[in-house]
Design a protein around this motif. Structure first.
Motif, PDB file in Angstrom:
ATOM      1  N   ASN A  86       0.850  -1.188   0.000  1.00 47.69           N
ATOM      2  CA  ASN A  86       0.000   0.000   0.000  1.00 47.69           C
ATOM      3  C   ASN A  86       0.886   1.238   0.000  1.00 47.69           C
ATOM      4  N   SER A 130       8.158  -4.155  -0.322  1.00 50.44           N
ATOM      5  CA  SER A 130       7.685  -4.197   1.060  1.00 50.44           C
ATOM      6  C   SER A 130       8.507  -3.277   1.955  1.00 50.44           C
ATOM      7  N   ILE A 134       7.024   0.001   3.924  1.00 45.33           N
ATOM      8  CA  ILE A 134       7.157   0.157   5.382  1.00 45.33           C
ATOM      9  C   ILE A 134       7.784   1.513   5.707  1.00 45.33           C
ATOM     10  N   GLN A 137       5.028   4.237   4.984  1.00 40.60           N
ATOM     11  CA  GLN A 137       3.887   4.232   5.892  1.00 40.60           C
ATOM     12  C   GLN A 137       4.294   4.253   7.362  1.00 40.60           C
ATOM     13  N   GLY A 139       5.399   1.749   9.119  1.00 38.65           N
ATOM     14  CA  GLY A 139       5.021   0.509   9.807  1.00 38.65           C
ATOM     15  C   GLY A 139       4.504  -0.515   8.829  1.00 38.65           C
ATOM     16  N   ILE A 140       4.033  -1.636   9.370  1.00 39.68           N
ATOM     17  CA  ILE A 140       3.610  -2.740   8.511  1.00 39.68           C
ATOM     18  C   ILE A 140       2.235  -2.535   7.891  1.00 39.68           C
ATOM     19  N   SER A 141       1.620  -1.376   8.159  1.00 40.73           N
ATOM     20  CA  SER A 141       0.332  -1.088   7.515  1.00 40.73           C
ATOM     21  C   SER A 141       0.503  -0.939   6.007  1.00 40.73           C
ATOM     22  N   GLY A 142       1.767  -0.785   5.558  1.00 43.55           N
ATOM     23  CA  GLY A 142       2.029  -0.685   4.127  1.00 43.55           C
ATOM     24  C   GLY A 142       2.012  -2.030   3.422  1.00 43.55           C
ATOM     25  N   ASN A 144       0.070  -5.549   2.396  1.00 39.96           N
ATOM     26  CA  ASN A 144      -1.231  -6.206   2.225  1.00 39.96           C
ATOM     27  C   ASN A 144      -1.021  -7.707   2.429  1.00 39.96           C
TER      28      ASN A 144
END
Length: 350
Positions: A86, A130, A134, A137, A139-142, A144
Motif C-alpha cells: 500500500n 515491502s 514500510i 507508511q 510501519g507494517i500497515s504498508g 497487504n
C-alpha cells in the motif's frame, strides 16, 4: 486516465520522478533477463544440446513471447504484485518509494550475479517493495497480507513441488526408456531438451514479465494521483516494451549463472536435463494460471535437485545448494532493508 503509449511518454516527460521510476523498472526487467533468464537454458547448454550463444538467443525470443502472450491470456500475476503493498497517501512520496524499491533490486541482483549465484528477482521485487512501503507508511500497515500469503504459496510451489516434480518426471522417463539403447535416445532427447529450454524461457517471461508490468502500471497510476488500478487491463504497448527489454537483457548472457545451475550443482545427462525442464515448466504454468508469483530460479534449481536425487542424494553438490539457499533466505531481509533505506534517503532528499 490516458494509458496509451503517447500518453505514457507525455506523463514521463512532465514528471521527473515517474521518469526515474519507469527507467529503474525497465532496468530491473533488463537485469532480470540478464541474471535470471539463464536459469531456463542452463540445462540444455551444459548437456551440449545447444551452444551458449544459440541458447541465449532462443531464450530471448521465447521470453518475449512469454511476456506478451501470457499477459494477454491471464494477467493475474501482475495484479497480485501491484496489490501486495500500500503506497497510499502522498503520491509523490509513493513514487519515490517505488524508485527506492527498484534501485534495491538492481543492487541486490547485480551483487548476486557478480558472485555467480542465481538469486530470485521475484523475491527481491517483493522484498524491495515491502521495505519501501514500510518506510513510507512508518510501519507494517504498508503491507497487504492477503496478497502476501500468495508468496508463501509460491515458495511451496517453487521448492517442494519443483523438487518432487523433477524426481517424478525423471523417474518416469527412466522407466519408459529402461529397455532402450542409450545411443538411440541421444538424438530425441537433444531435441526434446531444446523444446524444454524454449518452454522454460516462455514461462519465465510469463511469470517475471508480468510482475514488473504490475509495478510499471502502479507507477503510472501514482503519477496520476491514483493508488488503485482496479479493473484496468494491461495495455499491449506495455507488454511489448517489457518483453523487448527482457529479451535484450537475456541476449547479453549470463554464463556464470548457467555454470552454477547446470554444472556445479548436479552433473546432468540429456534425459535428466529434459526431465528438469518439463517439471519446472509444469510448476510455472500451474502457478501462473492461478495468479501465484513464484521464483523461476527456485523452481528450476529444485527441479534439478529432484532429478539428481533419482540416482542418489549424494549426486547433488550440497555446498552449491547451501550457497543458493542462503542467498534465497537473505533476499527478503537483505533486499527489504535496502529498499527501506533507499526510500528513507530518497524521501529526505526529495
Amino acid at each position: 486516465m490516458d494509458i496509451t503509449f503517447s500518453g505514457f511518454i507525455s506523463q514521463m516527460m512532465s514528471s521527473p520522478v515517474l521518469f526515474i521510476a519507469i527507467a529503474l523498472t525497465l532496468g530491473v526487467i533488463f537485469v532480470n533477463g540478464w541474471t535470471d533468464a539463464p536459469n531456463a537454458i542452463a540445462t540444455c547448454v551444459v548437456t551440449r544440446c545447444m551452444g551458449a550463444k544459440q541458447a541465449i538467443i532462443m531464450s530471448a525470443v521465447f521470453n518475449f513471447f512469454g511476456v506478451f502472450i501470457m499477459s494477454m491470456i491471464n494477467s493475474t500475476v501482475a495484479m497480485t504484485i501491484k496489490n501486495m503493498v500500500n503506497f497510499g497517501g502522498n503520491n509523490e512520496n509513493a513514487l519515490v518509494a517505488l524508485c527506492a524499491a527498484m534501485a534495491a533490486i538492481v543492487i541486490w541482483a547485480v551483487a548476486a550475479w557478480y558472485f555467480g549465484i542465481p538469486t530470485s528477482e521475484s523475491h527481491a521485487l517483493i522484498a524491495g517493495l515491502s521495505g519501501a512501503a514500510i518506510a513510507l507508511q512508518g510501519g507494517i500497515s504498508g503491507i497487504n497480507f492477503d496478497e502476501w500469503i500468495k508468496v508463501i504459496y509460491g515458495l511451496v510451489l517453487s521448492t517442494v513441488l519443483g523438487f518432487f516434480s523433477g524426481f517424478f518426471v525423471c523417474k518416469t522417463t527412466v522407466r519408459i526408456c529402461r529397455n532402450m539403447d542409450r545411443r538411440s535416445t541421444d538424438g530425441p532427447f537433444t531435441w526434446a531438451q531444446i523444446a524444454g529450454g524454449a518452454a522454460m524461457s516462455f514461462m519465465h517471461g510469463a511469470q517475471d514479465g508480468q510482475k514488473f508490468m504490475g509495478v510499471m502500471l502502479l507507477g503510472v497510476f501514482l503519477a496520476n494521483g491514483q493508488d488503485t488500478t482496479t479493473g484496468v487491463v494491461l495495455p499491449v504497448w506495455m507488454m511489448l516494451l517489457c518483453s523487448a527489454v527482457m529479451g535484450i537483457g537475456t541476449s547479453i548472457g549470463g554464463k556464470k549463472i548457467i555454470k552454477s545451475v547446470g554444472m556445479d550443482m548436479v552433473k546432468l545427462e540429456k534425459y535428466q536435463g529434459f526431465s528438469a525442464d518439463v517439471a519446472a515448466t509444469f510448476c510455472l504454468l500451474l502457478s501462473t494460471l492461478f495468479g501465484i508469483p513464484v521464483s523461476t530460479t527456485h523452481t528450476k534449481t529444485t527441479a534439478i535437485m529432484g532429478v539428481g536425487a533419482v540416482k542418489r542424494l549424494s549426486a547433488i553438490n550440497l555446498n552449491v545448494v547451501v550457497d543458493m539457499v542462503l542467498t534465497w533466505v537473505l533476499t527478503f531481509p537483505g533486499c527489504g532493508f535496502i529498499g527501506f533505506l533507499m526510500a528513507k534517503i530518497l524521501m529526505a532528499i526529495a
